[in-house]
Design a protein around this motif. Structure first.
Motif, PDB file in Angstrom:
ATOM      1  N   CYS A   1       1.787   5.209  -1.121  1.00 14.48           N
ATOM      2  CA  CYS A   1       0.980   5.579  -2.396  1.00 14.48           C
ATOM      3  C   CYS A   1       2.242   6.788  -1.329  1.00 14.48           C
ATOM      4  O   CYS A   1       2.771   7.192  -0.990  1.00 14.48           O
TER       5      CYS A   1
ATOM      6  N   ALA B   1      -4.790  10.432  -2.472  1.00 17.96           N
ATOM      7  CA  ALA B   1      -3.877   9.510  -2.414  1.00 17.96           C
ATOM      8  C   ALA B   1      -3.331   8.711  -3.834  1.00 17.96           C
ATOM      9  O   ALA B   1      -4.432   8.278  -4.880  1.00 17.96           O
ATOM     10  N   PHE B   2      -2.533   8.651  -4.361  1.00 22.48           N
ATOM     11  CA  PHE B   2      -2.059   7.802  -5.339  1.00 22.48           C
ATOM     12  C   PHE B   2      -0.921   6.571  -5.380  1.00 22.48           C
ATOM     13  O   PHE B   2      -0.048   7.191  -4.986  1.00 22.48           O
ATOM     14  N   PRO B   3      -0.898   5.609  -5.588  1.00 21.33           N
ATOM     15  CA  PRO B   3      -0.536   4.360  -5.244  1.00 21.33           C
ATOM     16  C   PRO B   3       0.227   4.453  -6.026  1.00 21.33           C
ATOM     17  O   PRO B   3       0.827   5.281  -7.275  1.00 21.33           O
ATOM     18  N   VAL B   4       1.856   3.825  -5.850  1.00 24.02           N
ATOM     19  CA  VAL B   4       2.289   3.902  -6.035  1.00 24.02           C
ATOM     20  C   VAL B   4       3.270   2.251  -5.804  1.00 24.02           C
ATOM     21  O   VAL B   4       3.634   1.706  -5.475  1.00 24.02           O
ATOM     22  N   THR B   5       2.647   1.570  -7.500  1.00 24.38           N
ATOM     23  CA  THR B   5       3.095   1.032  -8.106  1.00 24.38           C
ATOM     24  C   THR B   5       4.804   0.141  -8.219  1.00 24.38           C
ATOM     25  O   THR B   5       5.351   0.884  -8.086  1.00 24.38           O
TER      26      THR B   5
ATOM     27  N   TYR C   1       8.903   2.750  -5.549  1.00 20.14           N
ATOM     28  CA  TYR C   1       9.506   2.447  -4.010  1.00 20.14           C
ATOM     29  C   TYR C   1       9.515   1.186  -4.231  1.00 20.14           C
ATOM     30  O   TYR C   1       9.975   0.193  -4.753  1.00 20.14           O
TER      31      TYR C   1
ATOM     32  N   THR D   1       4.702  10.815   1.840  1.00 14.60           N
ATOM     33  CA  THR D   1       4.937   9.349   0.964  1.00 14.60           C
ATOM     34  C   THR D   1       4.264   8.977   2.161  1.00 14.60           C
ATOM     35  O   THR D   1       3.781   9.708   3.497  1.00 14.60           O
TER      36      THR D   1
ATOM     37  N   ASN E   1       1.415  -0.796   0.062  1.00 19.47           N
ATOM     38  CA  ASN E   1       0.090   0.282   0.035  1.00 19.47           C
ATOM     39  C   ASN E   1       1.062   1.196   0.167  1.00 19.47           C
ATOM     40  O   ASN E   1       0.635   2.073   0.933  1.00 19.47           O
TER      41      ASN E   1
ATOM     42  N   VAL F   1       5.091   5.791  -9.858  1.00 18.46           N
ATOM     43  CA  VAL F   1       4.016   7.300 -10.356  1.00 18.46           C
ATOM     44  C   VAL F   1       4.598   8.453 -10.867  1.00 18.46           C
ATOM     45  O   VAL F   1       5.444   8.742 -10.040  1.00 18.46           O
TER      46      VAL F   1
ATOM     47  N   ILE G   1       0.706  11.007  -0.905  1.00 20.20           N
ATOM     48  CA  ILE G   1      -0.760  12.177  -1.227  1.00 20.20           C
ATOM     49  C   ILE G   1      -0.638  12.999  -1.374  1.00 20.20           C
ATOM     50  O   ILE G   1       0.120  13.630  -1.116  1.00 20.20           O
TER      51      ILE G   1
END
Length: 245
Positions: free
Chosen positions: A143, A155-159, A192, A243, A141, A163, A145
């Protein structure tokens, strides 16, 4: 949860019987006539205290790598431990048939387990499950913010691919409008690292820069590691992100 093997449960039962025999021996030496009155109470206290403690297991179960949990996999409360202990007495009073039921139950549950809503599990499997759950929560999880700017509160998830921030709708995940002052077509990117639990901030050659929350500008060839909770902004602090996990 992995159910305890019958071999381990029988081994734990033998060990617990030996511990209780040792305690009863002292009772006999103190007062032989009190044994039949006190022994059931000692058994009740032994299992109730041990299985309702932080061990969630009797001494025999602890040695055999077993733990008693409720049906949701949680360790027993003190009240639940004593409830199971009372139910154990019932299993013993009916000629031990309550214990034999475990031999024919799919989950190896004895009568007192069914009555108390408990489950004897392999302690190792519970530890592995706990570690996996903790690792999943930590790593799945990450992300960023938005604290201020047009995306504030989002909030944007860091895949795994990270991102990317900028004005290019085809290449960016966080897309600013074309007339946003100071934001480059591809401005910056955040990844991440699951090994270090750190975020990595890259400037992608932006014109107006990418900055840490303290105002320090990072350069294109110097990625910056961020801990959870640290912030950064694009061009000016009105485009502030933080973060989070």
């Amino acid at each position: 949860m992995k159910k305890a093997s019958m071999g381990a449960r029988i081994g734990a039962l033998i060990l617990d019987s030996l511990f209780l025999d040792f305690i009863n021996l002292f009772l006999i030496l103190y007062n032989p006539y009190s044994l039949f009155l006190v022994s059931p109470f000692v058994t009740f206290l032994y299992f109730g205290i041990c299985e309702g403690s932080s061990m969630s297991a009797s001494l025999g179960k602890k040695i055999c790598g077993l733990v008693v949990v409720d049906e949701e996999g949680n360790k027993l409360s003190s009240a639940k431990g004593f409830t199971r202990s009372i139910c154990r007495l019932v299993s013993g009073l009916i000629l031990g048939i309550g214990y034999l039921i475990a031999l024919f139950d799919v989950d190896n549950k004895a009568l007192h387990d069914k009555m108390a809503g408990t489950f004897v599990a392999d302690a190792t499997s519970l530890k592995e499950e706990s570690v996996m759950a903790h690792t999943t929560n930590k790593q799945q999880n990450p992300c960023v913010i938005s604290i201020a700017g047009p995306f504030a509160g989002k909030a944007f998830p860091v895949t795994e691919q990270g991102v990317t921030f900028g004005r290019d709708r085809n290449l960016c995940d966080v897309v600013y409008s074309e007339n946003t002052k100071g934001i480059s077509r591809i401005h910056c990117k955040v990844l991440y690292n699951t090994q270090t639990n750190m975020f990595i901030l890259y400037d992608m050659g932006s014109t107006y820069g990418t900055f840490l929350e303290n105002g320090k500008r990072i350069t294109q060839d110097q990625p910056m590691a961020l801990r959870v909770g640290e912030g950064f902004y694009l061009a000016s602090n009105i485009n502030l992100f933080r973060t989070n996990i």
